[in-house]
Design a protein around this motif. Structure first.
Motif, PDB file in Angstrom:
ATOM      1  N   SER A 225     111.286 -83.160 -38.696  1.00 54.60           N
ATOM      2  CA  SER A 225     110.139 -82.397 -39.202  1.00 54.60           C
ATOM      3  C   SER A 225     108.835 -83.136 -38.929  1.00 54.60           C
ATOM      4  O   SER A 225     107.803 -82.512 -38.626  1.00 54.60           O
ATOM      5  CB  SER A 225     110.319 -82.150 -40.698  1.00 54.60           C
ATOM      6  N   LEU A 226     108.852 -84.469 -39.017  1.00 58.57           N
ATOM      7  CA  LEU A 226     107.658 -85.235 -38.653  1.00 58.57           C
ATOM      8  C   LEU A 226     107.307 -85.045 -37.190  1.00 58.57           C
ATOM      9  O   LEU A 226     106.121 -84.908 -36.821  1.00 58.57           O
ATOM     10  CB  LEU A 226     107.884 -86.722 -38.949  1.00 58.57           C
ATOM     11  N   LEU A 227     108.325 -85.032 -36.346  1.00 59.36           N
ATOM     12  CA  LEU A 227     108.078 -84.796 -34.919  1.00 59.36           C
ATOM     13  C   LEU A 227     107.416 -83.440 -34.699  1.00 59.36           C
ATOM     14  O   LEU A 227     106.473 -83.309 -33.917  1.00 59.36           O
ATOM     15  CB  LEU A 227     109.393 -84.873 -34.143  1.00 59.36           C
ATOM     16  N   ARG A 247      97.360 -92.289 -31.311  1.00 58.58           N
ATOM     17  CA  ARG A 247      98.054 -92.541 -32.568  1.00 58.58           C
ATOM     18  C   ARG A 247      99.165 -91.515 -32.806  1.00 58.58           C
ATOM     19  O   ARG A 247     100.275 -91.847 -33.231  1.00 58.58           O
ATOM     20  CB  ARG A 247      97.065 -92.507 -33.724  1.00 58.58           C
ATOM     21  N   ALA A 248      98.885 -90.242 -32.514  1.00 60.24           N
ATOM     22  CA  ALA A 248      99.878 -89.184 -32.720  1.00 60.24           C
ATOM     23  C   ALA A 248     101.070 -89.369 -31.787  1.00 60.24           C
ATOM     24  O   ALA A 248     102.236 -89.231 -32.198  1.00 60.24           O
ATOM     25  CB  ALA A 248      99.247 -87.817 -32.518  1.00 60.24           C
ATOM     26  N   THR A 249     100.802 -89.687 -30.529  1.00 62.06           N
ATOM     27  CA  THR A 249     101.919 -89.877 -29.596  1.00 62.06           C
ATOM     28  C   THR A 249     102.744 -91.109 -29.976  1.00 62.06           C
ATOM     29  O   THR A 249     103.971 -91.140 -29.789  1.00 62.06           O
ATOM     30  CB  THR A 249     101.399 -90.032 -28.162  1.00 62.06           C
ATOM     31  N   GLY A 250     102.084 -92.140 -30.509  1.00 60.53           N
ATOM     32  CA  GLY A 250     102.838 -93.303 -30.966  1.00 60.53           C
ATOM     33  C   GLY A 250     103.750 -92.974 -32.129  1.00 60.53           C
ATOM     34  O   GLY A 250     104.901 -93.434 -32.184  1.00 60.53           O
ATOM     35  N   SER A 255     109.052 -91.907 -34.223  1.00 66.66           N
ATOM     36  CA  SER A 255     109.917 -90.984 -34.966  1.00 66.66           C
ATOM     37  C   SER A 255     111.088 -90.521 -34.105  1.00 66.66           C
ATOM     38  O   SER A 255     112.214 -90.372 -34.596  1.00 66.66           O
ATOM     39  CB  SER A 255     109.108 -89.785 -35.457  1.00 66.66           C
ATOM     40  N   ALA A 256     110.829 -90.261 -32.814  1.00 68.53           N
ATOM     41  CA  ALA A 256     111.919 -89.838 -31.924  1.00 68.53           C
ATOM     42  C   ALA A 256     112.950 -90.953 -31.765  1.00 68.53           C
ATOM     43  O   ALA A 256     114.164 -90.709 -31.768  1.00 68.53           O
ATOM     44  CB  ALA A 256     111.357 -89.445 -30.562  1.00 68.53           C
ATOM     45  N   HIS A 257     112.468 -92.199 -31.651  1.00 67.09           N
ATOM     46  CA  HIS A 257     113.394 -93.322 -31.531  1.00 67.09           C
ATOM     47  C   HIS A 257     114.235 -93.458 -32.797  1.00 67.09           C
ATOM     48  O   HIS A 257     115.461 -93.655 -32.730  1.00 67.09           O
ATOM     49  CB  HIS A 257     112.596 -94.603 -31.270  1.00 67.09           C
ATOM     50  N   GLN A 258     113.587 -93.338 -33.962  1.00 66.44           N
ATOM     51  CA  GLN A 258     114.329 -93.442 -35.210  1.00 66.44           C
ATOM     52  C   GLN A 258     115.298 -92.276 -35.376  1.00 66.44           C
ATOM     53  O   GLN A 258     116.418 -92.439 -35.880  1.00 66.44           O
ATOM     54  CB  GLN A 258     113.356 -93.481 -36.389  1.00 66.44           C
ATOM     55  N   ALA A 311     101.605 -88.227 -41.262  1.00 63.22           N
ATOM     56  CA  ALA A 311     101.910 -87.052 -40.436  1.00 63.22           C
ATOM     57  C   ALA A 311     100.927 -85.918 -40.674  1.00 63.22           C
ATOM     58  O   ALA A 311     101.068 -84.851 -40.075  1.00 63.22           O
ATOM     59  CB  ALA A 311     103.327 -86.575 -40.736  1.00 63.22           C
ATOM     60  N   GLY A 312      99.946 -86.131 -41.550  1.00 60.79           N
ATOM     61  CA  GLY A 312      98.932 -85.111 -41.788  1.00 60.79           C
ATOM     62  C   GLY A 312      99.131 -84.293 -43.033  1.00 60.79           C
ATOM     63  O   GLY A 312      98.357 -83.357 -43.285  1.00 60.79           O
TER      64      GLY A 312
END
Length: 424
Positions: A225-227, A247-250, A255-258, A311-312
């Motif tokens: 959901s964060l992604l 910052r967003a892409t980082g 998050s994708a790695h986790q 995440a906003g």
């Protein structure tokens, strides 16, 4: 599964062949009997020696009674043949006992072999066969007393002693049979109990792995959901400053790695063998590099909210617990999962809405968790959901002795409220 396991269980007859009488074994292909063990040979030798000893005693009595030489010779030949026929007692015990009862009626030297045959029937055959063979053996004793009278005992004495010997051998054989059946029954129960214990252990391990997989599912849904939130922000704001884009892409990359690590752990749990060798890195799944990774508690709630704010999301926390570290670990972990799932659902179904989290309670009142959010803002990114997370949380709260309520709020938003006991 239980039926398959029952088929794989070792049978008592196969696991403990020394308990199985050779007479009840199936004959081998080709006409031969079952293979005789050393114990069988020892029993056969003892039985033959007993039959020969009784036959010799009968021959001495016949000589003392002045029996004609031809009758004595015939009696001894019949006794020797009866002893040799005991070789067949394991294959045809009932038939041999009936035949030897008839022979012993006219030949006292065959009485020992007849007693051994009656004992064999009592050990290896059901009561009906024992009754037939024993009845004929009892009848043969008074007939023998009439045909070959004993001057020292008389008719009544010889008949009584013969009947007593027959009853003694049959009773002994039935006792041996009942004892063998009891031992076999106990062995079978032990084997079945061991197999059932293995089944219960396997079932407990499977349930534990499924519980871990459900928990990892909640974590994975949170990551994904964060992604979706960050990817949606990049999609709707292509003109964002480069620093914000970086910052967003980082955050997306992290998050994708986790999420990949969490997915790998879930798959590892589901593929793990019963012994847990493949559960490395899974919390609570046994030994492994990540087996002792600390589980989140109520003290880690602020970190979870900070992650959502990054995440906003607009998240407001009202922490009414004086010291979250004093909350029991199991209770705090359940409360953490309730808040995590509620935040995930808010990002999915009410993007842009402010989420309020209220946590309060005491050891006397229990722990209360309330998560509310108004209706989502228009134009946001909505992620589909299956509703399985709230169902799993309801079950988890119930198992912990609490309850979980969720549904639409009066203002049109959504509310999740849980109560958990606070063990002292």
């Amino acid at each position: 599964m239980k039926g398959e396991r029952a088929q794989d269980m070792p049978q008592p007859d196969a696991a403990y062949p020394w308990l199985l009488p050779s007479a009840v074994m199936e004959p081998r292909a080709g006409g031969g009997g079952a293979r005789r063990t050393a114990r069988d040979w020892a029993v056969d030798i003892v039985c033959l020696a007993f039959a020969a000893f009784v036959g010799l005693l009968a021959a001495d009595d016949a000589q003392a009674a002045a029996v004609p030489d031809w009758a004595l010779l015939a009696d001894q030949i019949a006794g020797a043949a009866a002893c040799a026929a005991l070789w067949l007692r394991r294959r045809w015990p009932t038939e041999l006992a009936v035949a030897l009862a008839a022979v012993s009626a006219v030949s006292p030297c065959a009485a020992g072999a007849m007693l051994v045959a009656a004992f064999t029937v009592a050990v290896h055959r059901p009561f009906r066969a024992v009754a037939v063979a024993g009845g004929l053996a009892m009848i043969s004793q008074p007939i023998q007393a009439v045909i070959r009278p004993d001057p020292g005992l008389g008719f009544m004495g010889a008949s009584a002693i013969g009947a007593l010997l027959v009853l003694t051998m049959i009773g002994w054989g039935m006792f041996v049979r009942s004892r063998r059946q009891l031992v076999l029954s106990l062995r079978e129960r032990a084997v079945r109990a061991e197999a059932e214990a293995e089944l219960r252990a396997e079932r407990a391990q499977r349930l534990a792995r499924e519980s871990i997989a459900r928990e990892m599912h909640d974590v994975l849904a949170h990551r994904l959901s964060l992604l979706c939130v960050h990817a949606g922000a990049l999609e709707y704001r292509p003109d964002a400053p480069p620093a914000e884009m970086a910052r967003a892409t980082g955050v997306i990359r992290a998050s994708a790695h986790q999420a990949l690590q969490d997915l790998r752990e879930v798959i590892g749990v589901l593929r793990a063998p019963e012994g847990g060798a493949g559960s490395e890195g899974v919390p609570g799944a046994g030994s492994g590099p990540g087996a002792d990774r600390p589980q989140p508690t109520l003290a880690a709630l602020e970190e979870l909210l900070d992650e959502s704010r990054q995440a906003g999301m607009a998240v407001r926390l009202d922490q009414r617990v004086i010291d979250p570290l004093l909350v029991p670990a199991a209770t705090g972990r359940t409360a953490y999962r309730i808040v995590q799932e509620a935040l995930t659902n808010a990002r999915k179904h009410a993007p842009g809405a402010e989420v309020g989290v209220v946590v309060g309670g005491s050891p006397e009142e229990g722990l209360t968790v309330l998560v509310t959010n108004p209706a989502g803002a228009s134009g946001g990114t909505s992620v589909p959901g299956s509703g399985q997370g709230l169902i799993g949380l309801t079950e988890r709260a119930t198992l912990a002795g609490g309850r979980l309520e969720h549904g639409p709020a009066p203002d049109g938003g959504f509310r999740v409220r849980g109560w958990l006991p606070w063990p002292v």
